[in-house]
Design a protein around this motif. Structure first.
Motif, PDB file in Angstrom:
ATOM      1  N   ASN A  30       0.822  -1.216   0.000  1.00 42.75           N
ATOM      2  CA  ASN A  30       0.000   0.000   0.000  1.00 42.75           C
ATOM      3  C   ASN A  30       0.853   1.263   0.000  1.00 42.75           C
ATOM      4  N   HIS A  31       2.121   1.117  -0.379  1.00 47.85           N
ATOM      5  CA  HIS A  31       3.051   2.253  -0.462  1.00 47.85           C
ATOM      6  C   HIS A  31       3.300   2.892   0.906  1.00 47.85           C
ATOM      7  N   GLU A  32       3.145   2.120   1.963  1.00 45.13           N
ATOM      8  CA  GLU A  32       3.364   2.676   3.303  1.00 45.13           C
ATOM      9  C   GLU A  32       4.814   2.496   3.739  1.00 45.13           C
ATOM     10  N   THR A  33       5.273   3.417   4.568  1.00 45.22           N
ATOM     11  CA  THR A  33       6.606   3.306   5.158  1.00 45.22           C
ATOM     12  C   THR A  33       6.485   2.714   6.561  1.00 45.22           C
ATOM     13  N   LEU A  34       7.566   2.089   7.032  1.00 51.55           N
ATOM     14  CA  LEU A  34       7.617   1.544   8.388  1.00 51.55           C
ATOM     15  C   LEU A  34       8.773   2.206   9.127  1.00 51.55           C
ATOM     16  N   VAL A  35       8.483   2.707  10.347  1.00 50.92           N
ATOM     17  CA  VAL A  35       9.469   3.499  11.084  1.00 50.92           C
ATOM     18  C   VAL A  35       9.491   3.035  12.540  1.00 50.92           C
ATOM     19  N   ALA A  36      10.694   2.923  13.091  1.00 48.34           N
ATOM     20  CA  ALA A  36      10.859   2.641  14.518  1.00 48.34           C
ATOM     21  C   ALA A  36      12.006   3.497  15.039  1.00 48.34           C
ATOM     22  N   SER A  37      11.692   4.409  15.938  1.00 51.01           N
ATOM     23  CA  SER A  37      12.733   5.261  16.506  1.00 51.01           C
ATOM     24  C   SER A  37      13.575   4.503  17.527  1.00 51.01           C
ATOM     25  N   ASP A  38      12.982   3.499  18.149  1.00 51.25           N
ATOM     26  CA  ASP A  38      13.727   2.644  19.090  1.00 51.25           C
ATOM     27  C   ASP A  38      13.057   1.271  19.054  1.00 51.25           C
ATOM     28  N   VAL A  39      13.768   0.260  18.583  1.00 47.16           N
ATOM     29  CA  VAL A  39      13.152  -1.050  18.408  1.00 47.16           C
ATOM     30  C   VAL A  39      12.646  -1.635  19.719  1.00 47.16           C
ATOM     31  N   TYR A  40      13.232  -1.191  20.845  1.00 48.08           N
ATOM     32  CA  TYR A  40      12.807  -1.725  22.142  1.00 48.08           C
ATOM     33  C   TYR A  40      11.526  -1.042  22.655  1.00 48.08           C
ATOM     34  N   ALA A  41      11.120   0.020  21.978  1.00 48.93           N
ATOM     35  CA  ALA A  41       9.890   0.703  22.379  1.00 48.93           C
ATOM     36  C   ALA A  41       8.834   0.634  21.281  1.00 48.93           C
ATOM     37  N   ALA A  42       9.050  -0.250  20.293  1.00 50.78           N
ATOM     38  CA  ALA A  42       8.176  -0.288  19.122  1.00 50.78           C
ATOM     39  C   ALA A  42       7.161  -1.421  19.174  1.00 50.78           C
ATOM     40  N   ASP A  43       7.070  -2.110  20.275  1.00 55.39           N
ATOM     41  CA  ASP A  43       6.105  -3.189  20.451  1.00 55.39           C
ATOM     42  C   ASP A  43       6.278  -4.279  19.380  1.00 55.39           C
ATOM     43  N   LEU A  44       7.510  -4.670  19.119  1.00 53.67           N
ATOM     44  CA  LEU A  44       7.799  -5.699  18.123  1.00 53.67           C
ATOM     45  C   LEU A  44       7.733  -7.076  18.781  1.00 53.67           C
ATOM     46  N   CYS A  45       7.432  -8.075  17.964  1.00 48.81           N
ATOM     47  CA  CYS A  45       7.428  -9.430  18.492  1.00 48.81           C
ATOM     48  C   CYS A  45       8.870  -9.883  18.734  1.00 48.81           C
ATOM     49  N   GLN A  46       9.026 -10.899  19.567  1.00 47.83           N
ATOM     50  CA  GLN A  46      10.367 -11.308  19.991  1.00 47.83           C
ATOM     51  C   GLN A  46      11.225 -11.811  18.835  1.00 47.83           C
ATOM     52  N   CYS A  47      10.612 -12.510  17.858  1.00 47.00           N
ATOM     53  CA  CYS A  47      11.384 -13.049  16.731  1.00 47.00           C
ATOM     54  C   CYS A  47      11.967 -11.922  15.890  1.00 47.00           C
ATOM     55  N   HIS A  48      11.170 -10.843  15.682  1.00 49.75           N
ATOM     56  CA  HIS A  48      11.677  -9.687  14.931  1.00 49.75           C
ATOM     57  C   HIS A  48      12.784  -8.992  15.706  1.00 49.75           C
ATOM     58  N   LEU A  49      12.569  -8.874  16.980  1.00 48.28           N
ATOM     59  CA  LEU A  49      13.556  -8.182  17.814  1.00 48.28           C
ATOM     60  C   LEU A  49      14.887  -8.937  17.819  1.00 48.28           C
TER      61      LEU A  49
END
Length: 594
Positions: A134-153
Motif C-alpha cells: 500500500n506504499h506505506e513506510t515503516l518506522v521505529a525510533s527505538d526497536v525496544y519501544a516499538a512493540d515488536l514481536c520477539q522473533c523480529h527483535l
C-alpha cells in the motif's frame, strides 16, 4: 544610568500589553519566525539534495552503479549509519543485496546485511509484502519501544539495529523491494522530512530498475540476434562450400569445426553407417574436439537396436536431443556406450544421401549436462539438411537463396536492434530529446571543429520557473508531462540540423548553437521563451492566482580557442541563468562573448 535603561521600557510594555491581551509575546513571535525560517531552509536543502541524487540516478544506465551511488548519498544526507536495499523473491521472501549497501565507517564490517543475507519474514510472505504493498513506510525510533514481536527483535539485535525507517521500492505496479535506513549506535527520532526524502529516493530507484530492465531486454535481444546472425552466417558459408566442394573429407572437416565453434560445444563428429550392415554398424569419419576429451575417429560402433527400432525414425528426419543422458530413460547398453565416449548431453541429426540414411551429425557435450536451445537445434537441423544438397546439386540454388534471405532478415533485425540501442543510449527516457551524455559529446565535437574554423559557438541554458511548486501542486506525473511539453516547444524552435536541444538535468535544458553569434543566439532564446509561454500550461504559484509555466534563460557566446575551455562557456551560461532568476524569472540574460 536612568537614560541608559530607558530603551527597555517600550519592550517590557509591549510584552505586558501582549500578555494582557492574551496574544503571543514579541519574543515568542520572533522564536516562531526563526523556527519557520529554519524549517524552510531545511526543506530547501532537502529538495536540493533530492534533485542532486535524482540527477545521479538518471545519469547512469548501470543498476549496480545507480544503487551504490544512491545508498552512499542517502546515508550521508540522512546522517544515518547504514542504508541497505532488500529485494523480494517471487515467494515474498527476500535478501539484502550485497552490492547495494553503504555503511559509515565503524559499521561497514559489523554483520553486513548485504552479504546475500536471506531475511525471510513470515508476515511479509503471508501478506505478500504487507503494508509495503500500500506504499506505506515503516518506522521505529527505538526497536525496544516499538512493540515488536520477539522473533523480529532477535533478528534486529543480530545486526545491532536500534532504529530503522523503510520505504517500498515499486517497479511499475510491482513491489520490487525496500529501501532501509538503519541506526546502530542509538535510537533515532525520524523527522517527517527524512521519511519523505527516503520515500522519494525509493520511488526514483523504482524508475531506475524499470529503465535498467528495458535496457537489459534490448541488449539481450540484440545479443540473441547477433548470435543468430553468426549461426546463419556460418550456415550460409557452409552451404556455399557444400555446393562448391568436391572433396567430402575437406567438407566434413570444415563442417565439424564451424559447428563446434558456433555452438561452443565440446565435440562435433560425423558418423557414417556401414552400408552393408542395415544400420547396425558404422564409424566416426570426422570430428572437431577440445583437447580435454578423447577422439572418436575410427571408433567402430555396433548397435543392433538402432537398425530395428530407430533407423526408420531417423530416415523420416528425427533429431535426438538429450539434455542429460542419465535422465533420458536409456538402456544400460546405451549408457555404457555414451560413457565410453564421455558424452553427458548430445544432439543427433540424420545425414541423408538422396533418400538413404547415410550417417549422423553428432554434437556432444562432455563435461556436463546441457539444456539445448531451440535455435541451436534448428541450426543443426538446417545444416544436416544441406548434406542432401551436397549430393543433389539441382536443389542447391533454391535452398541457398532461402538461407541468403534468412541471413538478410537477421542482419536487418540486428541493425534495427543496434540502432535502437544507440538511440536509447543518447536519448532522455522521459522527454525523448538528447540526454546529458549526448550533449557533452556533441559540445566537445563542435568546440573542436569551431576552434579550427574560428567561428562562434553559443549556449542557451534554461529551466522551468518554480518547477518544485508545480510538482507540489499537480504531482510528479503532471510534472513529467510539463517537462515533455516544454521540450517539444523548445525543439520546435530549432530549425537547423546542427542545433541540439538536450535535457541537462531535472528541469534544466540546454541548447547548442554552432556558428551562431550573439544576435542569433538572442533571437533563438526569445523564440524559446515565447514558445513556452504560448503553451499556457496552468501554474498556481501564489494565493491561488492563475499563472502559467515560464522559463528563465541564460545565454553565453564564445569563439573556441586553445586558451579557452568548454567549462568556461557552460559556467557563463549558468551564471547568466542565475542572474535571470535573481531579476525575477521569466526573462533571459546574456553573458555576452567570452
Amino acid at each position: 544610568m536612568f537614560y541608559k535603561n530607558l530603551h527597555i521600557i517600550p519592550k517590557v510594555s509591549a510584552n505586558l500589553l501582549c500578555k494582557l491581551l492574551g496574544q503571543p509575546s514579541v519574543s515568542n513571535l520572533e522564536t516562531q519566525l526563526h523556527d519557520k525560517q529554519v524549517q524552510i531552509q531545511q526543506l530547501e536543502k532537502q529538495e536540493r539534495a533530492l534533485y542532486r541524487v535524482i540527477s545521479k540516478i538518471r545519469a547512469s544506465f548501470e543498476l549496480e552503479t545507480i544503487f551504490r551511488t544512491t545508498t552512499k548519498e542517502t546515508c550521508k544526507l540522512l546522517r544515518v549509519e547504514r542504508i541497505a536495499v532488500y529485494r523480494f523473491y517471487e515467494n515474498w521472501g527476500g535478501e539484502f543485496v550485497s552490492d547495494f549497501e553503504f555503511a559509515e565507517t565503524g559499521w561497514d564490517d559489523v554483520e553486513t546485511l548485504g552479504k546475500n543475507t536471506v531475511w525471510n519474514d513470515s508476515y511479509l510472505q503471508e501478506h505478500q509484502g504487507g503494508r509495503y504493498r500500500n506504499h506505506e513506510t515503516l518506522v521505529a525510533s527505538d526497536v525496544y519501544a516499538a512493540d515488536l514481536c520477539q522473533c523480529h527483535l532477535e533478528i534486529l539485535e543480530q545486526f545491532h539495529i536500534r532504529a530503522y525507517a523503510t520505504a517500498p521500492i515499486f517497479v511499475g505496479k510491482k513491489l520490487w523491494g525496500v529501501l532501509a535506513a538503519y541506526q546502530h549506535s542509538q535510537p533515532h527520532e525520524w523527522k517527517k522530512l527524512e521519511i519523505q526524502f527516503l520515500s522519494q529516493i525509493a520511488t526514483q530507484l523504482g524508475f531506475a530498475v524499470k529503465q535498467a530492465e528495458f535496457l537489459a531486454q534490448a541488449k539481450q535481444k540484440a545479443a540473441e540476434l547477433y548470435k543468430a546472425n553468426q549461426q546463419q552466417d556460418i550456415l550460409f558459408n557452409l552451404v556455399a562450400e557444400i555446393r562448391e566442394s568436391l572433396n567430402l573429407d575437406t567438407l566434413f572437416k570444415t563442417t565439424v569445426r564451424e559447428v563446434r565453434k558456433a555452438l561452443r560445444t565440446d565435440r562435433v563428429s560425423i558418423f557414417r553407417f556401414d552400408p552393408e550392415s542395415n544400420y547396425t554398424c558404422g564409424e566416426f569419419v570426422a570430428e572437431n574436439v577440445l583437447p580435454d576429451y578423447d577422439s572418436t575417429i575410427a571408433i567402430k560402433v555396433k548397435d543392433d537396436c538402432f537398425g530395428e527400432k530407430y533407423a526408420v525414425a531417423y530416415h523420416q528426419g528425427r533429431i535426438q536431443v538429450l539434455s542429460d543422458v542419465y535422465q533420458a530413460g536409456l538402456k544400460d547398453c546405451h549408457i555404457q556406450l555414451l560413457e565410453q565416449l564421455q558424452i553427458k548431453a548430445q544432439i543427433i541429426a540424420p545425414l541423408m544421401k538422396g533418400k538413404t540414411l547415410w550417417g549422423l551429425l553428432c554434437v556432444h557435450q562432455c563435461h556436463c549436462s546441457r539444456e539445448w536451445k531451440t535455435s541451436e537445434i534448428q541450426f543443426i537441423q538446417q545444416l544436416a539438411a544441406q548434406f542432401n544438397v551436397a549430393l543433389e546439386h539441382s536443389e542447391l540454388l533454391e535452398q541457398s537463396r532461402s538461407q541468403a534471405n534468412q541471413l538478410a532478415q537477421t542482419n536487418h533485425a540486428l541493425e534495427l536492434a543496434n540502432s535502437q540501442l544507440e538511440k536509447l543510449s543518447k536519448l532522455d527516457a522521459l522527454t525523448q530529446i538528447a540526454n546529458r551524455h549526448c550533449f557533452e559529446q556533441f559540445l566537445e565535437q563542435e568546440w573542436n571543429r569551431l576552434r579550427l574554423t574560428e567561428n562562434y559557438l553559443s549556449l542557451v541554458l534554461f529551466d522551468i520557473d518554480y518547477f518544485k511548486d508545480y510538482n507540489d501542486s499537480y504531482g510528479h506525473l503532471a510534472g513529467d508531462e510539463c517537462l515533455i511539453q516544454v521540450a517539444r516547444a523548445a525543439q520546435a524552435v530549432l530549425k537547423r540540423p546542427t542545433d541540439l536541444l538536450a535535457r541537462y538535468g531535472g528541469e534544466e535544458f540546454i541548447v547548442i548553437l554552432p556558428n551562431t553569434n550573439e544576435s542569433g543566439a538572442i533571437k533563438v532564446t526569445k523564440l524559446i521563451q515565447k514558445s513556452i509561454q504560448e503553451l499556457k500550461i496552468p501554474h498556481k504559484k501564489k494565493n491561488n492566482f492563475q499563472y502559467f509555466v515560464t522559463v528563465s534563460l541564460g545565454v553565453a557566446i564564445a569563439i573556441p580557442t586553445e586558451k579557452s575551455s568548454i567549462q568556461e562557456l557552460i559556467n557563463a551560461a549558468d551564471k547568466a541563468l542565475y542572474k535571470a532568476k535573481e531579476q525575477g524569472r521569466n526573462r533571459w540574460v546574456c553573458a555576452g562573448k567570452l
